[in-house]
Design a protein around this motif. Sequence first.
Motif, mmCIF file in Angstrom:
data_model
loop_
_atom_site.group_PDB
_atom_site.id
_atom_site.type_symbol
_atom_site.label_atom_id
_atom_site.label_comp_id
_atom_site.label_asym_id
_atom_site.label_seq_id
_atom_site.Cartn_x
_atom_site.Cartn_y
_atom_site.Cartn_z
ATOM 1 N N CYS A 113 14.803 5.201 5.579
ATOM 2 C CA CYS A 113 14.698 6.337 4.658
ATOM 3 C C CYS A 113 13.267 6.471 4.150
ATOM 4 O O CYS A 113 12.700 7.565 4.120
ATOM 5 N N ARG A 114 12.668 5.352 3.774
ATOM 6 C CA ARG A 114 11.292 5.389 3.287
ATOM 7 C C ARG A 114 10.343 5.848 4.401
ATOM 8 O O ARG A 114 9.394 6.606 4.144
ATOM 9 N N ASP A 115 10.600 5.418 5.619
ATOM 10 C CA ASP A 115 9.752 5.825 6.745
ATOM 11 C C ASP A 115 9.869 7.327 7.005
ATOM 12 O O ASP A 115 8.884 7.991 7.352
ATOM 13 N N ARG A 116 11.072 7.874 6.837
ATOM 14 C CA ARG A 116 11.247 9.314 7.038
ATOM 15 C C ARG A 116 10.452 10.119 6.003
ATOM 16 O O ARG A 116 9.916 11.190 6.309
ATOM 17 N N LEU A 117 10.406 9.598 4.796
ATOM 18 C CA LEU A 117 9.641 10.291 3.759
ATOM 19 C C LEU A 117 8.156 10.309 4.088
ATOM 20 O O LEU A 117 7.481 11.337 3.923
ATOM 21 N N VAL A 118 7.633 9.191 4.549
ATOM 22 C CA VAL A 118 6.218 9.147 4.942
ATOM 23 C C VAL A 118 5.966 10.115 6.095
ATOM 24 O O VAL A 118 4.955 10.839 6.123
ATOM 25 N N ALA A 119 6.896 10.142 7.054
ATOM 26 C CA ALA A 119 6.747 11.066 8.187
ATOM 27 C C ALA A 119 6.756 12.514 7.716
ATOM 28 O O ALA A 119 6.013 13.357 8.247
ATOM 29 N N ALA A 146 20.695 10.931 -0.800
ATOM 30 C CA ALA A 146 20.105 12.069 -0.097
ATOM 31 C C ALA A 146 19.351 11.656 1.164
ATOM 32 O O ALA A 146 18.862 12.526 1.898
ATOM 33 N N CYS A 147 19.258 10.366 1.435
ATOM 34 C CA CYS A 147 18.511 9.909 2.613
ATOM 35 C C CYS A 147 18.991 10.556 3.914
ATOM 36 O O CYS A 147 18.172 10.946 4.757
#
Length: 521
Positions: A264-270, A321-322
Amino acid sequence: MSLAPPRAPRRSRRPGAALGVGLVGPVAGVVAGVVVSGLLLGGLLPAGPGVAAAPSTASATAADRPAHASAEVRRAPRHSLEERIDRLPHVVGVSRRGPRVLDVRFRQPVDHTVRGGPTFVQRVVVTHRGVGRPTVVTTSGYSLPGPDPTEPTRLVDGNQVGFEHRFFGRSRPTDLSPESWRTYLTLEQAAADEHRIIASLRRLYPRPWLSTGVSKGGMAAVYHRRSYPDDVAGTIPYSAPDDVVDTDDAYSDFLDRVGTSAACRDRLVALQRAVLVQREALAPRLADLGPTKILGGPDRALEFLATDLAFGFWAYRGQEACPTLPRDPGALAPRRLWTEVTDVSPALAYVDPVLRTYAPYYVQAATQLGSPQLDETALADLLRHPGANTAAELVPRRLRPLALDPDVMPAVDAWVREEAERVLFVDGGVDPWHAEPFSCGDDPAAARARACLTTVVPGGTHGAPIADLPDAERDRLVRTIRRWAGLATSSADLAPRGWAVAEDGPTPARLRGLAPARVLR
């Protein structure tokens, strides 16, 4: 970005001594993507039962005993509620919004340390339940709150007094020069405003008072309590950050480990990187929303939006919401990417009209409160304005430059750690603002003796309510709040009950959901 609350001198010093003010009279948002310098409101809890006879406090500790538990209810004169409020000290106007809701206007000094100086009119909304009930005073820390009851108000089935923070909305001095903002928009002056309101209205509502607020409103409640510890019997701040040392931030470390999924955190950075890669296509879309002169144009404003995305996501959407985040945002067309981004953080928050609305907050963040400074390492190769996203840069240019007073927040922090009594801090577990929370000190026994309490709602976002705590913890804290208000605390008294004011008219329109992701809402 901005957040932080302070407190007043110890009981041995006169309330307001730091400001040079004695007792006066007889005794008176933003959406899930606000810039890290703003705060937002929390949820509501079903109301507690009606007011019961105050329990005996003979065996209670000094910290548990409500400051005004012994106040007697005076016989109501034969006047309408409107007339009775209109006769109180410092009140300059009253109008009815509904059967139980009144809009009240208070005359306040621009500078509480100077007698006979300039004044301004501060807006207050009073929701009446009865002169024999407790009263809860609250502020959003921004414009005038609506009459809807806060969670503490529901828990004690009490009256509610909401007020507009100075320099926000229509509660502004005539002199709005840069010097006036820097001199009179301070924690101390705002605390004195609240003190005068309480001192005046206590003549009508003599039962115990509580104070509360969410985000910046919670911070304001702490700052007032520090300066005037005897004004209320207890304080319940929600999601109130404590940015003690502005140059030493814990926010980035928190964002690196928040939630239950690294994916989830990686998707936000992307998602953040995709915005910056497609800036040439997205900046015009932001420009279409309004002027961006304050931030230096749409390209720079878009960069602020991109760097705020992760903070805003965890503050206002959270772990649940991830699954809604795109798996490959870099492959999205500009139109779809824009939709995904603005679902997380409202782009309108970065245009001039909205930034002007929140300018008082950014001024406070840049001069006293402090604000988050995020690690931009994951975006560094795509940034054109690295390190620019600060509270001082979100302020209209005529108010710059601004300098932070590094002594204000450490003084507040020390008060909470060492002196604060009957205070309950409620935070959300995944809320980035919780990265720098208030602490009741390193001695748990001393904190318990003072009834300085903290609790974290598991998985909770910004403004998470007590209602979302595990049952045992929730009931324990509800009993504590009701005890502070001088009410019964048996299991039967915890049964939820409706508390509505719909017949009193709608809450005034507010800019909910428009603040930048890192704004305290």
